[in-house]
Design an enzyme around this catalytic site. Structure first.
Site, mmCIF file in Angstrom:
data_model
loop_
_atom_site.group_PDB
_atom_site.id
_atom_site.type_symbol
_atom_site.label_atom_id
_atom_site.label_comp_id
_atom_site.label_asym_id
_atom_site.label_seq_id
_atom_site.Cartn_x
_atom_site.Cartn_y
_atom_site.Cartn_z
ATOM 1 C CG HIS A 83 -90.359 84.657 -67.113
ATOM 2 N ND1 HIS A 83 -91.307 85.550 -66.813
ATOM 3 C CD2 HIS A 83 -90.965 83.731 -67.704
ATOM 4 C CE1 HIS A 83 -92.521 85.165 -66.806
ATOM 5 N NE2 HIS A 83 -92.386 83.983 -67.597
ATOM 6 C CG ASP A 205 -90.445 88.883 -65.728
ATOM 7 O OD1 ASP A 205 -89.682 88.790 -66.793
ATOM 8 O OD2 ASP A 205 -90.979 87.988 -65.309
ATOM 9 C CB SER A 595 -95.301 84.550 -69.454
ATOM 10 O OG SER A 595 -95.306 84.372 -68.203
HETATM 11 N N1 ARG Z 1 -94.311 82.472 -62.292
HETATM 12 C C1 ARG Z 1 -94.180 82.707 -63.793
HETATM 13 C C2 ARG Z 1 -94.516 81.771 -64.743
HETATM 14 O O1 ARG Z 1 -95.014 80.996 -64.347
HETATM 15 C C3 ARG Z 1 -92.661 83.586 -63.706
HETATM 16 C C4 ARG Z 1 -91.545 82.703 -63.596
HETATM 17 C C5 ARG Z 1 -90.365 83.031 -63.846
HETATM 18 N N2 ARG Z 1 -89.587 83.697 -62.530
HETATM 19 C C6 ARG Z 1 -89.164 82.673 -61.562
HETATM 20 N N3 ARG Z 1 -88.588 83.546 -60.346
HETATM 21 N N4 ARG Z 1 -88.805 81.629 -61.585
HETATM 22 O O2 ARG Z 1 -93.761 81.647 -65.701
HETATM 23 N N1 ASP Z 2 -95.624 82.937 -65.448
HETATM 24 C C1 ASP Z 2 -96.601 82.447 -66.520
HETATM 25 C C2 ASP Z 2 -95.934 82.251 -67.874
HETATM 26 O O1 ASP Z 2 -94.711 82.252 -68.128
HETATM 27 C C3 ASP Z 2 -97.838 83.153 -66.621
HETATM 28 C C4 ASP Z 2 -98.866 82.460 -65.611
HETATM 29 O O2 ASP Z 2 -98.811 81.075 -65.285
HETATM 30 O O3 ASP Z 2 -99.712 83.149 -65.089
HETATM 31 O O4 ASP Z 2 -96.373 82.119 -68.955
#
Ligand code: ARG
Ligand code: ASP
Length: 659
Positions: A83, A205, A595
């Site tokens: 991502h 990921d 991330s």
């Molecule tokens: N929750 C994670 C972060 O805040 C991963 C986001 C990417 N994945 C998604 N399905 N949108 O960035």
């Molecule tokens: N998914 C988040 C990021 O993209 C990480 C988190 O908020 O735990 O940095």
């Protein structure tokens, strides 16, 4: 007796650190190293951060300003999240080469793909400059001097503890970063928004890049003459795996936390701001989802938009749940009461909580108006570009876009405190009879490109209102509920807290500067009697696999490997089953920006790549609760399995240092 009592007291002072809370400044990690070693770490503070010799910090990068990456070979190979690399992967994708869907595997260095505007920064050093600033030097002067030390140096002076301390961060920036590999989205984004922020998780990921440099190993703009960067340090990779209880450390760039805010601010977030933003996005997502379900072309068109709206939407819900269930407002209010009792005879601190409270009361409405404006008016398109109009899907978007205009105008009217609603909006509503009708009128003008004056006037009005709010709030950071005055008061409050609460282990809020977090691999009690184990395996992927559901439709190659149990050297035995580990949970304190961060074992070897947190643990941006706060990492053995058995890119494995 006295000796025993003393030992007991000493132990007691260590207690607050028993929880794995904290994002520590690497240059000050010596103050934590005893605790880290007591928890299993086998290296030294100098191994983590040193300016005299190569250390771990030389293998960690800020990846394009919002993520973290790590160097895993002596030829500049870099790992981060799928991502985080998404934009680059998407930019190289077309109908003929759909790398998002199919994945991408460079077969040689020559096939590695350059990316415009993709950069990484290594930390050259950090140092405290509080005294230089107190002596009259400005941050600008300090930055200018530091940047003059090297050609591609970028410097920043960042506040810690609301300005109680200032630190210089000096970085070296590399602008030639090439895409090397990415798994298909059905692996890299497996589970999609359904599984996002959720455990158990099965997302691969990760993506792979390479940093290039000039022949002299210096930062250089893209050139075919450039060669792979030879880093000062790269991480070895452990293929031995992790077990529950093992020490873990995360080294990365957490973006934004607010651990010291008053209960008033927590209440604002949990009871006012988050619920309003969630509700507004509920409606937006409903409109977009209905379109996506009605038309496959619209499903693809709105996919990225849906994902980005849904990510924060889902995070805020988990945050509110966590804050409420763990009683954070009440706990904070009690903490403030005890501080006030201590401060009652200390003129420097006596009134600070009351003053903070007054200031919150003063700024809550304008700040809320600002948040609502961003979620509504600012989310309306001012134009549909020629490019968008040329797309085949354009005409099919009409009903959806119209519905969004009507809906967002209505939400702004209902939720933005009326004294902050812009005059252009109020006039428009009066003329059209309702906010929805006004929204529709704006839409007609923009969609048909017949009248963009109205939307331009509205946006200009909104800009003016935001400037006005900025002026009301003063010069403080507008990122969180904050003001210039709050910032000054917090400078005092934090100083007081540190004098009073000598047993608390203080660390500065995250601000996208390099930090160390440490903890252990660990599950948690998800609900009464329901323990969530800290690891998942490919068996769980197969259990979720469903060609009918987009988020769970895995590539055939993965089904085939599973059927043949063709796991190569990445197989391991979990509870008597031969399988491949996929993700694991740990107790490290992380946030957005972490991330892509390396997750390292006691010997500093890479065991995983961080990418998410469990739902309720997103409260850790405000209060870290050791009972439930867990970060989610993809197990490095799954990454290696995918590179090897799905990508067939074993030549990449040869340059890694596998242990
Ligand atoms: N929750 C994670 C972060 O805040 C991963 C986001 C990417 N994945 C998604 N399905 N949108 O960035
Ligand atoms: N998914 C988040 C990021 O993209 C990480 C988190 O908020 O735990 O940095």
């Amino acid at each position: 007796m006295k000796r025993i009592l003393l030992t007991f007291l000493l132990l007691a002072t260590l207690l607050p650190a028993a929880a794995d809370e904290g994002m520590w400044l690497p240059s000050l990690i010596a103050s934590r190293i005893d605790d880290m070693r007591a928890k299993g770490f086998r290296l030294t503070a100098e191994d983590i951060y040193s300016v005299n010799r190569a250390s771990m910090k030389d293998a960690v990068v800020l990846f394009n300003g919002g993520c973290t990456g790590e160097i895993v070979s002596d030829e500049g190979l870099l790992l981060t999240n799928h991502h985080c690399g998404y934009g680059a992967i998407q930019a190289h994708s077309s109908v003929e080469h759909d790398y998002l869907t199919d994945g991408f595997w460079a077969r040689s260095r020559a096939e590695e793909l350059p990316n415009e505007k993709l950069w990484v920064r290594f930390l050259v050093r950090m140092e405290e400059v509080t005294e230089r600033i107190a002596a009259g030097e400005t941050a600008q002067e300090i930055i200018r001097k530091a940047e003059a030390e090297g050609e591609s140096y970028k410097a920043a002076v960042e506040q810690m503890y609301y300005g109680n301390q200032q630190f210089l961060f000096l970085y070296e920036q590399f602008d030639d970063v090439r895409l090397v590999a990415a798994p298909p989205s059905s692996i890299g984004k497996f589970g999609g928004d359904t599984d996002n922020w959720i455990w158990p998780r099965h997302t691969g990921d990760f993506s792979v890049f390479r940093v290039y440099a000039s022949k002299e190993n210096r930062p250089a703009a893209y050139s075919p003459e450039n060669v792979p960067y030879r880093p000062k340090k790269s991480f070895s990779i452990s293929t031995r795996g992790v077990a529950e209880g093992d020490f873990t450390m995360i080294y990365g760039f957490p973006g934004n936390t607010q651990e010291y805010i008053l209960s008033d601010a927590v209440r604002y977030i949990a009871e006012r701001s988050d619920p309003a933003k969630i509700a507004i996005r509920d409606g937006r997502l409903d409109i977009i989802r209905a379109a996506q379900e009605s038309d496959p072309a619209l499903r693809i068109h709105y996919a990225a938009k849906h994902a980005s709206i849904a990510n924060a939407w889902k995070k805020w819900q988990g945050e509110v749940l966590g804050l409420e269930r763990r009683g954070i407002c009440a706990a904070k209010a009690d903490y403030e009461k005890r501080f006030d009792a201590w401060a009652v005879d200390k003129p420097a601190y006596r009134d600070v909580v009351a003053q903070l409270r007054d200031e919150y009361a003063r700024i809550a409405d304008p700040y809320f108006a600002r948040e609502i404006t961003f979620e509504t008016i600012a989310a309306l398109p001012a134009r549909y570009s020629a490019e968008a109009r040329a797309e085949e899907v354009f005409a099919r978007r009409e009903a959806t876009e119209r519905a969004l205009f009507r809906y967002l105008a209505g939400e702004y009217a209902r939720r933005c405190p009326v004294q902050y609603q812009v005059p252009e909006f109020l006039d428009g509503v009066a003329a059209c009879g309702s906010a929805e009708a006004y929204g529709e009128k704006l839409f007609e003008g923009v969609w048909n490109d017949t009248d963009t004056l109205a939307i331009d006037a509205l946006r200009k009005g909104a800009r003016r209102m935001l400037d006005h709010v900025g002026w009301l709030l003063g010069t403080g950071s507008l990122r969180n509920l904050n003001s210039g005055r709050l910032n000054d008061l917090y400078t005092v409050y934090i100083r007081g807290l540190r004098e009073w609460d000598t047993r608390r282990a203080f660390y500065p809020d995250a601000n996208l500067t390099l930090r160390v977090a440490y903890g252990r691999v660990g599950g948690y009690e998800y609900a009464d009697g329901e323990y969530h184990k800290p690891r998942t395996t490919v068996d769980g992927i197969i259990a979720k696999d469903n060609p009918e559901i987009y988020d769970y439709d895995i590539p055939q190659a993965l089904r085939d490997r599973y059927a043949a149990k063709d796991y190569g050297r990445w197989a391991t035995t979990v509870e008597g089953r031969r399988t491949v580990p996929v993700c694991f949970l740990a107790t490290n304190h992380t946030t957005g920006g972490n991330s892509g961060s390396p997750i390292l074992n006691a010997d500093g070897e890479l065991v995983g790549i961080n990418f998410d947190r469990t739902w309720r643990s997103t409260m850790s941006d405000i209060a870290f609760d050791p009972e439930i706060c867990r970060n989610i990492a993809v197990d490095i053995r799954y990454v290696l399995f995918v590179i090897d058995r799905i990508g067939g890119a074993d030549y990449l494995l040869r340059e890694m240092k596998l242990r």
